[in-house]
Each structure stands twice: as structure tokens, then as C-alpha cells.
Write an enzyme that holds these catalytic residues in place. Structure first.
Site, mmCIF file in Angstrom:
data_model
loop_
_atom_site.group_PDB
_atom_site.id
_atom_site.type_symbol
_atom_site.label_atom_id
_atom_site.label_comp_id
_atom_site.label_asym_id
_atom_site.label_seq_id
_atom_site.Cartn_x
_atom_site.Cartn_y
_atom_site.Cartn_z
ATOM 1 N N GLY A 41 2.535 2.955 10.638
ATOM 2 C CA GLY A 41 3.489 4.039 10.435
ATOM 3 C C GLY A 41 4.210 4.470 11.698
ATOM 4 N N LYS A 46 0.140 4.288 -0.448
ATOM 5 C CA LYS A 46 -0.502 5.525 0.036
ATOM 6 C C LYS A 46 -0.214 6.658 -0.963
ATOM 7 C CE LYS A 46 -0.119 3.577 4.587
ATOM 8 N NZ LYS A 46 -0.006 3.754 6.028
ATOM 9 N N GLU A 57 -5.449 -4.180 10.825
ATOM 10 C CA GLU A 57 -4.447 -3.127 10.959
ATOM 11 C C GLU A 57 -4.711 -2.286 12.200
ATOM 12 O OE1 GLU A 57 -2.401 -2.288 6.935
ATOM 13 O OE2 GLU A 57 -4.032 -0.874 7.222
ATOM 14 N N GLU A 106 -6.778 5.329 7.460
ATOM 15 C CA GLU A 106 -6.547 6.725 7.053
ATOM 16 C C GLU A 106 -7.758 7.282 6.313
ATOM 17 O OE1 GLU A 106 -2.791 5.986 5.144
ATOM 18 O OE2 GLU A 106 -1.927 5.548 7.101
ATOM 19 N N SER A 164 3.408 -1.468 10.469
ATOM 20 C CA SER A 164 4.854 -1.540 10.711
ATOM 21 C C SER A 164 5.461 -2.910 10.400
ATOM 22 C CB SER A 164 5.185 -1.110 12.141
ATOM 23 O OG SER A 164 4.805 0.244 12.345
ATOM 24 N N ASN A 170 0.876 -1.173 0.000
ATOM 25 C CA ASN A 170 0.000 0.000 0.000
ATOM 26 C C ASN A 170 0.913 1.222 0.000
ATOM 27 O OD1 ASN A 170 -1.807 2.037 0.459
ATOM 28 N ND2 ASN A 170 -2.239 1.468 2.582
ATOM 29 N N HIS A 207 -9.456 1.590 4.736
ATOM 30 C CA HIS A 207 -8.185 1.831 5.422
ATOM 31 C C HIS A 207 -8.407 2.869 6.524
ATOM 32 C CE1 HIS A 207 -4.128 3.085 6.275
ATOM 33 N NE2 HIS A 207 -3.738 1.927 5.763
HETATM 34 P P1 PGA Z 1 2.839 0.786 7.589
HETATM 35 O O1 PGA Z 1 1.375 0.962 6.957
HETATM 36 O O2 PGA Z 1 3.385 -0.524 7.076
HETATM 37 O O3 PGA Z 1 3.630 1.960 7.083
HETATM 38 O O4 PGA Z 1 2.683 0.779 9.067
HETATM 39 C C1 PGA Z 1 0.509 -0.123 6.802
HETATM 40 C C2 PGA Z 1 -0.797 0.333 6.204
HETATM 41 O O5 PGA Z 1 -1.268 1.431 6.572
HETATM 42 O O6 PGA Z 1 -1.391 -0.357 5.361
#
Ligand code: PGA
Length: 253
Positions: free
Chosen positions: A174, A11, A168, A98, A214, A9, A96
Site C-alpha cells: 500500500g 481487503k 509480502e 495486516e 504495490s 485481495n 496477512h
Molecule cells: P497492495 O497490497 O497491492 O495494495 O500493496 C498487497 C496486499 O496487501 O496483499
């Protein structure tokens, strides 16, 4: 046997040039890969067409990060399922955190997007996960159950093979702080039980449940060795071809 799926992903990262640089480098890194994991790459909308072209002769699958639930119309800035299909997208990430946090994707909106994607022959990666306050407040399972039930209500068991769930935890996204393998396993097993309650055990047993938050080359193998962890949804560590390739490779150990 459940499908193992590792998805990138990106983003809001990478323009068209960076996308092609990545794909060339990633194909190179993966030349000798003989594992069975399915690999999905989800670039931003503007790079989908270029990525589709670059991935054409490869085993890697193209995904998008979002869609609108209407077919067409006056929805400035949005992209429909039909449009995604027309550039060769096969998977779409829905719900997601976000999107839920910054763009008003409520449980109701997420449910509409899941239905539109599935009825348009797109596979869905449905994201669910609790915040830190919810985990600390002991309501993780309640939150996961609400999100799963809201998103999947009205579907039938025959829709489920086109669906992947990504667990998640928001506090792990992140932040560099991944869930422990045991925390991931517990949440995945709970999600599977919830899906079994809705659609039956057989359907739930064949559901791919990814962990996201992460994931890095250093922790992927241990997370992926848990019995109910069937893949990973990778943000930050998917932006570099070598680290994403390492994560894919660690899924078949
Ligand atoms: P990350 O994001 O691996 O940077 O923690 C995962 C995601 O939001 O799908």
C-alpha cells in the site's frame, strides 16, 4: 511447471453492488484472455455469496481473506472454514501482515489457521514478509524463516500442493514502493530453500510463491519474469477491473 497464480485481495473494500460491478467488468476485460494463470478473487465476507454466484460460469476462483481456526462456537464476529466452504470458497489468505499487525494473528495463530484450512479442504495463501526495520536491520531471512517454519511445522509433503506462499514485504504494501525484482527474487529463492529444507526439493520446486506489495500494471511483468516469482497477490490495483486484468495478462508474457 509451477502454477502461476494472480490473486486479488480486496481487503475491506467493496459492498455487494460494487462486487457485481467488478465481476461483470472483469469478465469483459478477460474475454479474450488465453493465458494459463489461475485467477483468484478475495472479496470481503459479506460479498462472498454474491461473488460465488457471479463467478459460477467463469474460470475465476473464489477466495476469502481470513478464517477462524475453530469449527464453531462462541467467537463473535468470526467465520469458520466450514462456513467458507459452504459458500463455495476454495482459497483462503492466512497470516496477512495486516492481520498480524492489527488483529493479533501471531505465528501460533497463523499455524492453527493454516492447519484448519488445509484439513477442511481449503487451499491456503500463506503471507510472510518483513518490516522496513527488519530489512534495514539485516534480519529479513531470519524473519521469513521463522514465519515459514512456524506456519508449516507439522504439515506433511502431501499438504503442500494445497498451499501457496505470498512474499509480502510490509514496507511495500500500500505504499506505492514495490520491492525491486531482484529483492523479490532473492526472498522467493530463500523461501523455496527453506521449504526444501522442511519438505524436500521436489515439493519446494513445485510450490507457487507469489509476490505482493504495490504490484501494478506498470511493474507486474518485470516482477513476474523473475524465475522464482510465480504470481502476485494484489491489493490496491485489484480494485479496478481494468488494472487487475492488465496484471493478469502481463503474467503470461
Ligand atoms: P497492495 O497490497 O497491492 O495494495 O500493496 C498487497 C496486499 O496487501 O496483499
Amino acid at each position: 511447471m509451477r502454477k502461476k497464480i494472480i490473486a486479488a485481495n480486496w481487503k475491506m473494500n467493496k459492498d455487494i453492488n460494487e462486487t457485481s460491478e467488478f465481476v461483470y467488468a472483469f469478465r469483459d476485460e478477460m474475454k479474450s484472455y488465453d493465458g494459463t494463470a489461475e485467477v483468484i478473487i478475495c472479496p470481503p465476507f459479506i460479498a462472498l455469496d454474491a461473488a460465488a454466484e457471479l463467478l459460477r460460469e467463469s474460470p475465476f476462483i473464489l477466495g476469502a481473506q481470513n478464517l477462524h481456526y475453530e469449527n464453531d462456537g462462541a467467537f463473535t464476529g468470526e467465520v469458520s472454514a466450514r462456513m467458507l466452504k459452504s459458500v463455495g470458497v476454495s482459497y483462503v489468505i492466512v497470516g496477512h501482515s495486516e492481520r498480524r499487525q492489527f488483529f493479533g494473528d501471531t505465528d501460533e495463530v497463523v499455524a492453527k489457521k493454516v492447519k484448519k484450512a488445509l484439513s477442511s479442504d481449503l487451499n491456503v495463501i500463506l503471507c510472510v514478509g518483513e518490516s522496513l526495520a527488519e530489512r534495514d536491520g539485516g534480519v529479513t531471512e531470519k524473519v521469513l524463516e521463522r514465519q515459514i517454519k512456524a506456519a508449516l511445522e507439522g504439515l506433511t509433503p502431501k499438504d503442500l500442493p494445497s498451499l501457496v506462499v505470498a512474499y509480502e514485504p510490509i514496507w511495500a504494501i500500500g505504499t506505492g514502493r514495490n520491492a525491486t525484482p531482484q529483492q523479490a527474487e532473492d526472498a522467493h529463492a530463500f523461501i523455496r530453500r527453506t521449504v526444501a529444507g522442511m519438505f524436500g526439493k521436489e515439493v519446494a520446486d513445485s510450490l507457487t510463491i507469489q509476490y505482493g506489495g504495490s504490484v501494478k500494471p506498470e511493474n507486474a511483468a518485470e516482477l513476474l519474469s523473475q524465475p522464482d516469482v510465480d504470481g502476485a497477490l494484489v491489493g490496491g490495483a485489484s480494485l479496478k477491473a481494468d488494472s487487475f486484468a492488465k496484471i493478469v495478462k502481463s503474467s503470461s508474457r
